[in-house]
Design an enzyme around this catalytic site. Sequence first.
Site, PDB file in Angstrom:
ATOM      1  CB  THR A   1      -0.968  -0.083   1.248  1.00 44.73           C
ATOM      2  OG1 THR A   1      -1.833  -1.093   0.933  1.00 44.73           O
ATOM      3  CG2 THR A   1      -1.675   1.062   1.594  1.00 44.73           C
TER       4      THR A   1
ATOM      5  CG  ASP B   1      -2.659  -7.290   3.840  1.00 41.95           C
ATOM      6  OD1 ASP B   1      -2.947  -6.434   4.599  1.00 41.95           O
ATOM      7  OD2 ASP B   1      -3.362  -7.048   2.709  1.00 41.95           O
TER       8      ASP B   1
ATOM      9  CB  SER C   1       2.687  -7.916   1.359  1.00 44.76           C
ATOM     10  OG  SER C   1       1.507  -8.095   1.974  1.00 44.76           O
TER      11      SER C   1
HETATM   12  C1  SIN Z   1      -1.073  -3.133   2.718  1.00 44.77           C
HETATM   13  O1  SIN Z   1       0.100  -2.815   2.151  1.00 44.77           O
HETATM   14  O2  SIN Z   1      -1.732  -2.252   3.827  1.00 44.77           O
HETATM   15  C2  SIN Z   1      -2.020  -4.124   2.038  1.00 44.77           C
HETATM   16  C3  SIN Z   1      -1.707  -4.738   0.751  1.00 44.77           C
HETATM   17  C4  SIN Z   1      -0.256  -5.307   1.208  1.00 44.77           C
HETATM   18  O3  SIN Z   1      -0.011  -5.899   1.767  1.00 44.77           O
HETATM   19  O4  SIN Z   1       0.419  -5.419  -0.200  1.00 44.77           O
END
Ligand code: SIN
Length: 327
Positions: free
Chosen positions: A14, A95, A61
Amino acid sequence: MKRKRIYLIACGGTIAGIGTDACDLTQYKAGQTTWQEMVQAVPFVREIAELEGEQYCNIDSSDMTEAHWLGLAARVQAIVDDPIYDGVVLTHGTDTLEETAYALNLLVHTEKPVVITGAMRPATALSADGPLNFLAAVQTACDAAAGSYGVLVLLNNRLCAARFVEKMDTMQVDAFQSRQQGYVGIVQDGKPEFYQRPVKRCTQQSQLYLPVTNTLPYVPIVYCHVGMRGNIFPFFANDNAKAIILVGMGHGRVSEVIKNEVMALQQRKILCVRTSRTFGGMVTKVDEYATWLWANSLSPQKAKIVVQLALAQGYSATQIQDILNTH
Ligand code: SIN
């Protein structure tokens, strides 16, 4: 004062996410912007550190694999072994950030700072948290003392030890916490302030090393619940599972049905590790499950990493139990 030389490894998430507009906090696409764009968003970071970097991957992730962890650990090790660099900052999706952080905590042998950060809001959001998290991660990596705390997770100006950190909220910027053990410090006025030192073995003291192959033994996690059927267990055995992590009730307990299934797995030389779906406290040895391993205070996903790496290194069940207790 001479600026520290920090190496940035960007993995997506994110923090590199792009939404449809500034109010988009859930429908955005993770892993879109590059590490250079992230640095451009915080230009004064170059005043505190000489930055070099690379895009290791640019993914959500949830698409992280064990092969990614091993490649990343090798890359971080190569950088910290190079005397020209003072520390490493990684950016990563939140994540599965705690899993990558813990894998690096076990596999990278160094006393230099390794700090991993991410963001709960995409780069395009109103009040995006990524730029400040990135800046604070670089500020932490510039402090040589930060290297003695193992791999550090930094979000929302809080520093957590990789061993204990958990993502505890789906959306909020204070999602990363160490529920029972607490933060190891905070970042304020441009520098980290440490409160306490994690005592579990990590980085320089870790007993675990990169395996020679880029795969790890298959170790599924099974979440126990009322009404659970046992028919999934023979499937894992036939799928070449080498161990199974059971997320049991309370102190890592399971129903009689599941207990019998696990006993059958053990006859096929598959290890079983008890963890708890309470996500707090410890799971320890009890006579009723005398032939099963126990996760101590590790979460199921972190116990899985220990078991996979220890199996890959050829450790026995007794040795794996010792590593679960001490790392
Ligand atoms: C995030 O980064 O908050 C969610 C998406 C991910 O884990 O890549």
